[in-house]
Design a protein around this motif. Structure first.
Motif, mmCIF file in Angstrom:
data_model
loop_
_atom_site.group_PDB
_atom_site.id
_atom_site.type_symbol
_atom_site.label_atom_id
_atom_site.label_comp_id
_atom_site.label_asym_id
_atom_site.label_seq_id
_atom_site.Cartn_x
_atom_site.Cartn_y
_atom_site.Cartn_z
ATOM 1 N N THR A 50 -4.436 -4.743 -9.572
ATOM 2 C CA THR A 50 -4.005 -6.245 -9.692
ATOM 3 C C THR A 50 -3.682 -6.568 -11.215
ATOM 4 O O THR A 50 -3.797 -5.875 -12.189
ATOM 5 C CB THR A 50 -4.867 -7.329 -9.180
ATOM 6 N N ARG A 65 0.940 -1.148 0.144
ATOM 7 C CA ARG A 65 0.012 -0.023 0.006
ATOM 8 C C ARG A 65 0.969 1.301 0.031
ATOM 9 O O ARG A 65 1.765 1.292 0.923
ATOM 10 C CB ARG A 65 -0.782 0.119 1.249
ATOM 11 N N VAL A 77 -2.180 -1.163 -3.614
ATOM 12 C CA VAL A 77 -3.216 -0.028 -3.347
ATOM 13 C C VAL A 77 -2.541 1.394 -3.446
ATOM 14 O O VAL A 77 -1.419 1.507 -2.667
ATOM 15 C CB VAL A 77 -4.067 -0.328 -1.991
ATOM 16 N N VAL A 134 -11.565 1.998 -4.575
ATOM 17 C CA VAL A 134 -11.852 1.456 -3.201
ATOM 18 C C VAL A 134 -12.684 2.469 -2.435
ATOM 19 O O VAL A 134 -13.524 2.267 -1.967
ATOM 20 C CB VAL A 134 -10.497 1.205 -2.350
ATOM 21 N N ASP A 142 -0.668 -6.890 -6.476
ATOM 22 C CA ASP A 142 -1.494 -6.447 -5.832
ATOM 23 C C ASP A 142 -1.296 -5.160 -5.023
ATOM 24 O O ASP A 142 -0.810 -5.297 -3.950
ATOM 25 C CB ASP A 142 -2.323 -7.642 -4.817
ATOM 26 N N ARG A 192 -7.075 0.152 -6.046
ATOM 27 C CA ARG A 192 -6.342 -0.921 -6.048
ATOM 28 C C ARG A 192 -6.169 -1.601 -7.347
ATOM 29 O O ARG A 192 -7.131 -1.747 -8.409
ATOM 30 C CB ARG A 192 -7.166 -1.942 -5.437
#
Length: 444
Positions: free
Chosen positions: A308, A20, A265, A292, A263, A306
């Motif tokens: 991915t 993150r 954020v 999000v 992955d 987010r």
């Protein structure tokens, strides 16, 4: 900056990117917040300022022009402004390093003041055209006393003693040109109007309103805007929180899309619709980009995103999207190289007058790493095969976005990708390598 000692860097394929992060504050807003705070009466604060070389050079220029600019220990910048038309004549040339944005905007702000100022920059900035902004500023009463061939830096400008309001119809979609005219128009009586055939990023208009100026923006034609500013306001001090830069976020975002198993954020990313063309394009290519949380960030809307790993496909990018993603075509070229099928990006003429000829530089970056690419007129055509061979050394041409794009490519290519110089990354994203390594990237 010493450009003789190169600092090469290599990106290698490794494990997934996870975590993150908050990328640096938006560069466009950082420049504008400092300039408008310096033109207000009283003390403004700027939180989350991008502390890159480009922006710090703008801060130094505001100090040289008479504003009081200080940074608190907690990272909050405080600017005590001198009022519209109140800049003092600087004792030395204003050096903007690599920053076309800072230089062009400050030229506009100075054009409305009865002072003489000289402007300069590094070898890259000296190659970039300034004539496009000087033409309307001369119509408002400013005079170019000295200039390099073709209206380039170094140049000396005599600001207008009695600036004239102007109605100006822009011939190129340029937020910098529009902003320069509006900043000069602050010191002119009556209304200054800029008409643009294609809407460009509107951070200047939003921040002018935030600092108390009367400004109205209306649709003009199919895609354009008509922006009218009431001159000679007393700008009020204001607090500005700078959101995360979507142009900087673009690089780790594309890395997360192409590195298997990733992955990530991204926090507090600005979601201004005139800056999110890349996000729209990536989603059309099949990118998994999830909003999000979206919220009001003051002058701009922000969101956490987010991202991915995704299987991308080739698309056609329409020319009218260019103003909303002009800085992101290099990294889009990398995404297109990892997509299946052909991606055609139309209408990229403006890329030829950036820090480098970014159209040719993007094609060279891809070709040296095994990607089939063509340039037809102002279109870039990338033939993606879902994977990239890599193994090339990319010449960055003193351009931070070429450097970051090439390194992102190397994180997912079969062979490592090397860039000849990483020094100029600091102009927009000082801790790019640290942030990427924190997510798991192999950069050495």
């Amino acid at each position: 900056m010493n450009t003789t000692a190169l600092t090469p860097l290599t990106a290698r394929r490794g494990g997934p990117l996870q975590g993150r992060v908050r990328v640096p504050g938006d560069k466009s807003i950082s420049h504008r917040a400092l300039i408008l705070a310096a033109m207000a009466v009283g003390e403004s604060t700027v939180t989350g300022l991008l502390e890159s070389e480009d922006v710090l050079n703008t801060a130094k220029a505001m100090s040289a022009l008479g504003a009081k600019v200080d940074r608190d220990k907690d990272g909050v910048w405080r600017v005590r402004g001198v009022g519209v038309g109140g800049f003092a004549e600087p004792e030395a040339p204003l050096d903007f390093g690599n920053s076309g944005t800072g230089c062009r905007l400050v030229i506009g702000a100075v054009a409305g003041c009865p002072i003489k100022a000289s402007f300069d920059g590094d070898a890259s900035l000296r190659k970039r055209p300034m004539r496009r902004i000087l033409d309307p500023l001369e119509k408002m009463g400013a005079q170019v006393l000295e200039q390099a061939e073709g209206g380039r830096l170094p140049l000396t400008l005599q600001g207008a003693r009695d600036p004239l309001p102007l109605e100006y119809e822009s011939q190129v979609p340029s937020a910098q040109l529009k902003s320069a005219v509006l900043l000069a128009g602050l010191a002119a009586p009556g209304e200054t109007t800029v008409i643009e055939a294609e809407a460009t990023r509107d951070h200047t208009e939003r921040l002018l309103k935030h600092f108390g100026a009367k400004i109205v923006s209306k649709p003009h034609g199919e895609l354009g805007r008509r922006i009218t500013l009431q001159g000679q306001p007393e700008l009020e001090p204001a607090d500005v929180t700078v959101p995360a830069d979507p142009s900087s976020a673009a690089f780790p975002m594309v890395a997360a899309l192409i590195v298997p198993g990733s992955d990530v954020v991204f926090e507090n990313v600005m979601m201004n619709p005139l800056r999110t063309g890349l996000f729209t394009t990536l989603k059309e290519m099949g990118a998994k980009i999830e909003v999000v949380e979206k919220r009001d960030g003051g002058a701009e809307e922000v969101a956490d995103l987010r991202v991915t790993t995704s299987q991308l496909k080739g698309v056609e990018v329409p020319p009218e999207r260019a103003p909303a993603m002009i800085d992101e075509y290099l990294i889009l070229g990398v995404a297109a190289a990892f997509a299946n099928g052909t991606t055609r990006m139309r209408g990229l003429k403006e890329l030829r007058v950036k820090e480098s000829d970014r159209l040719e530089a993007t094609a060279d970056m891809l070709r040296v790493n095994g990607i089939a690419v063509e340039i037809e007129g102002d279109d870039l055509i990338v033939h993606g095969k879902g994977s990239v061979q890599g193994g090339g050394e990319v010449k960055t041409h003193m351009d931070h976005r070429i450097a970051m794009s090439a390194l992102v490519m190397g994180l997912a290519s079969e062979q490592p990708v090397r860039i000849d110089d990483s020094a100029f990354i600091a102009t927009s994203f000082p801790d790019f390598t640290g942030l990427m390594r924190g997510l798991g990237a192999d950069l050495a």
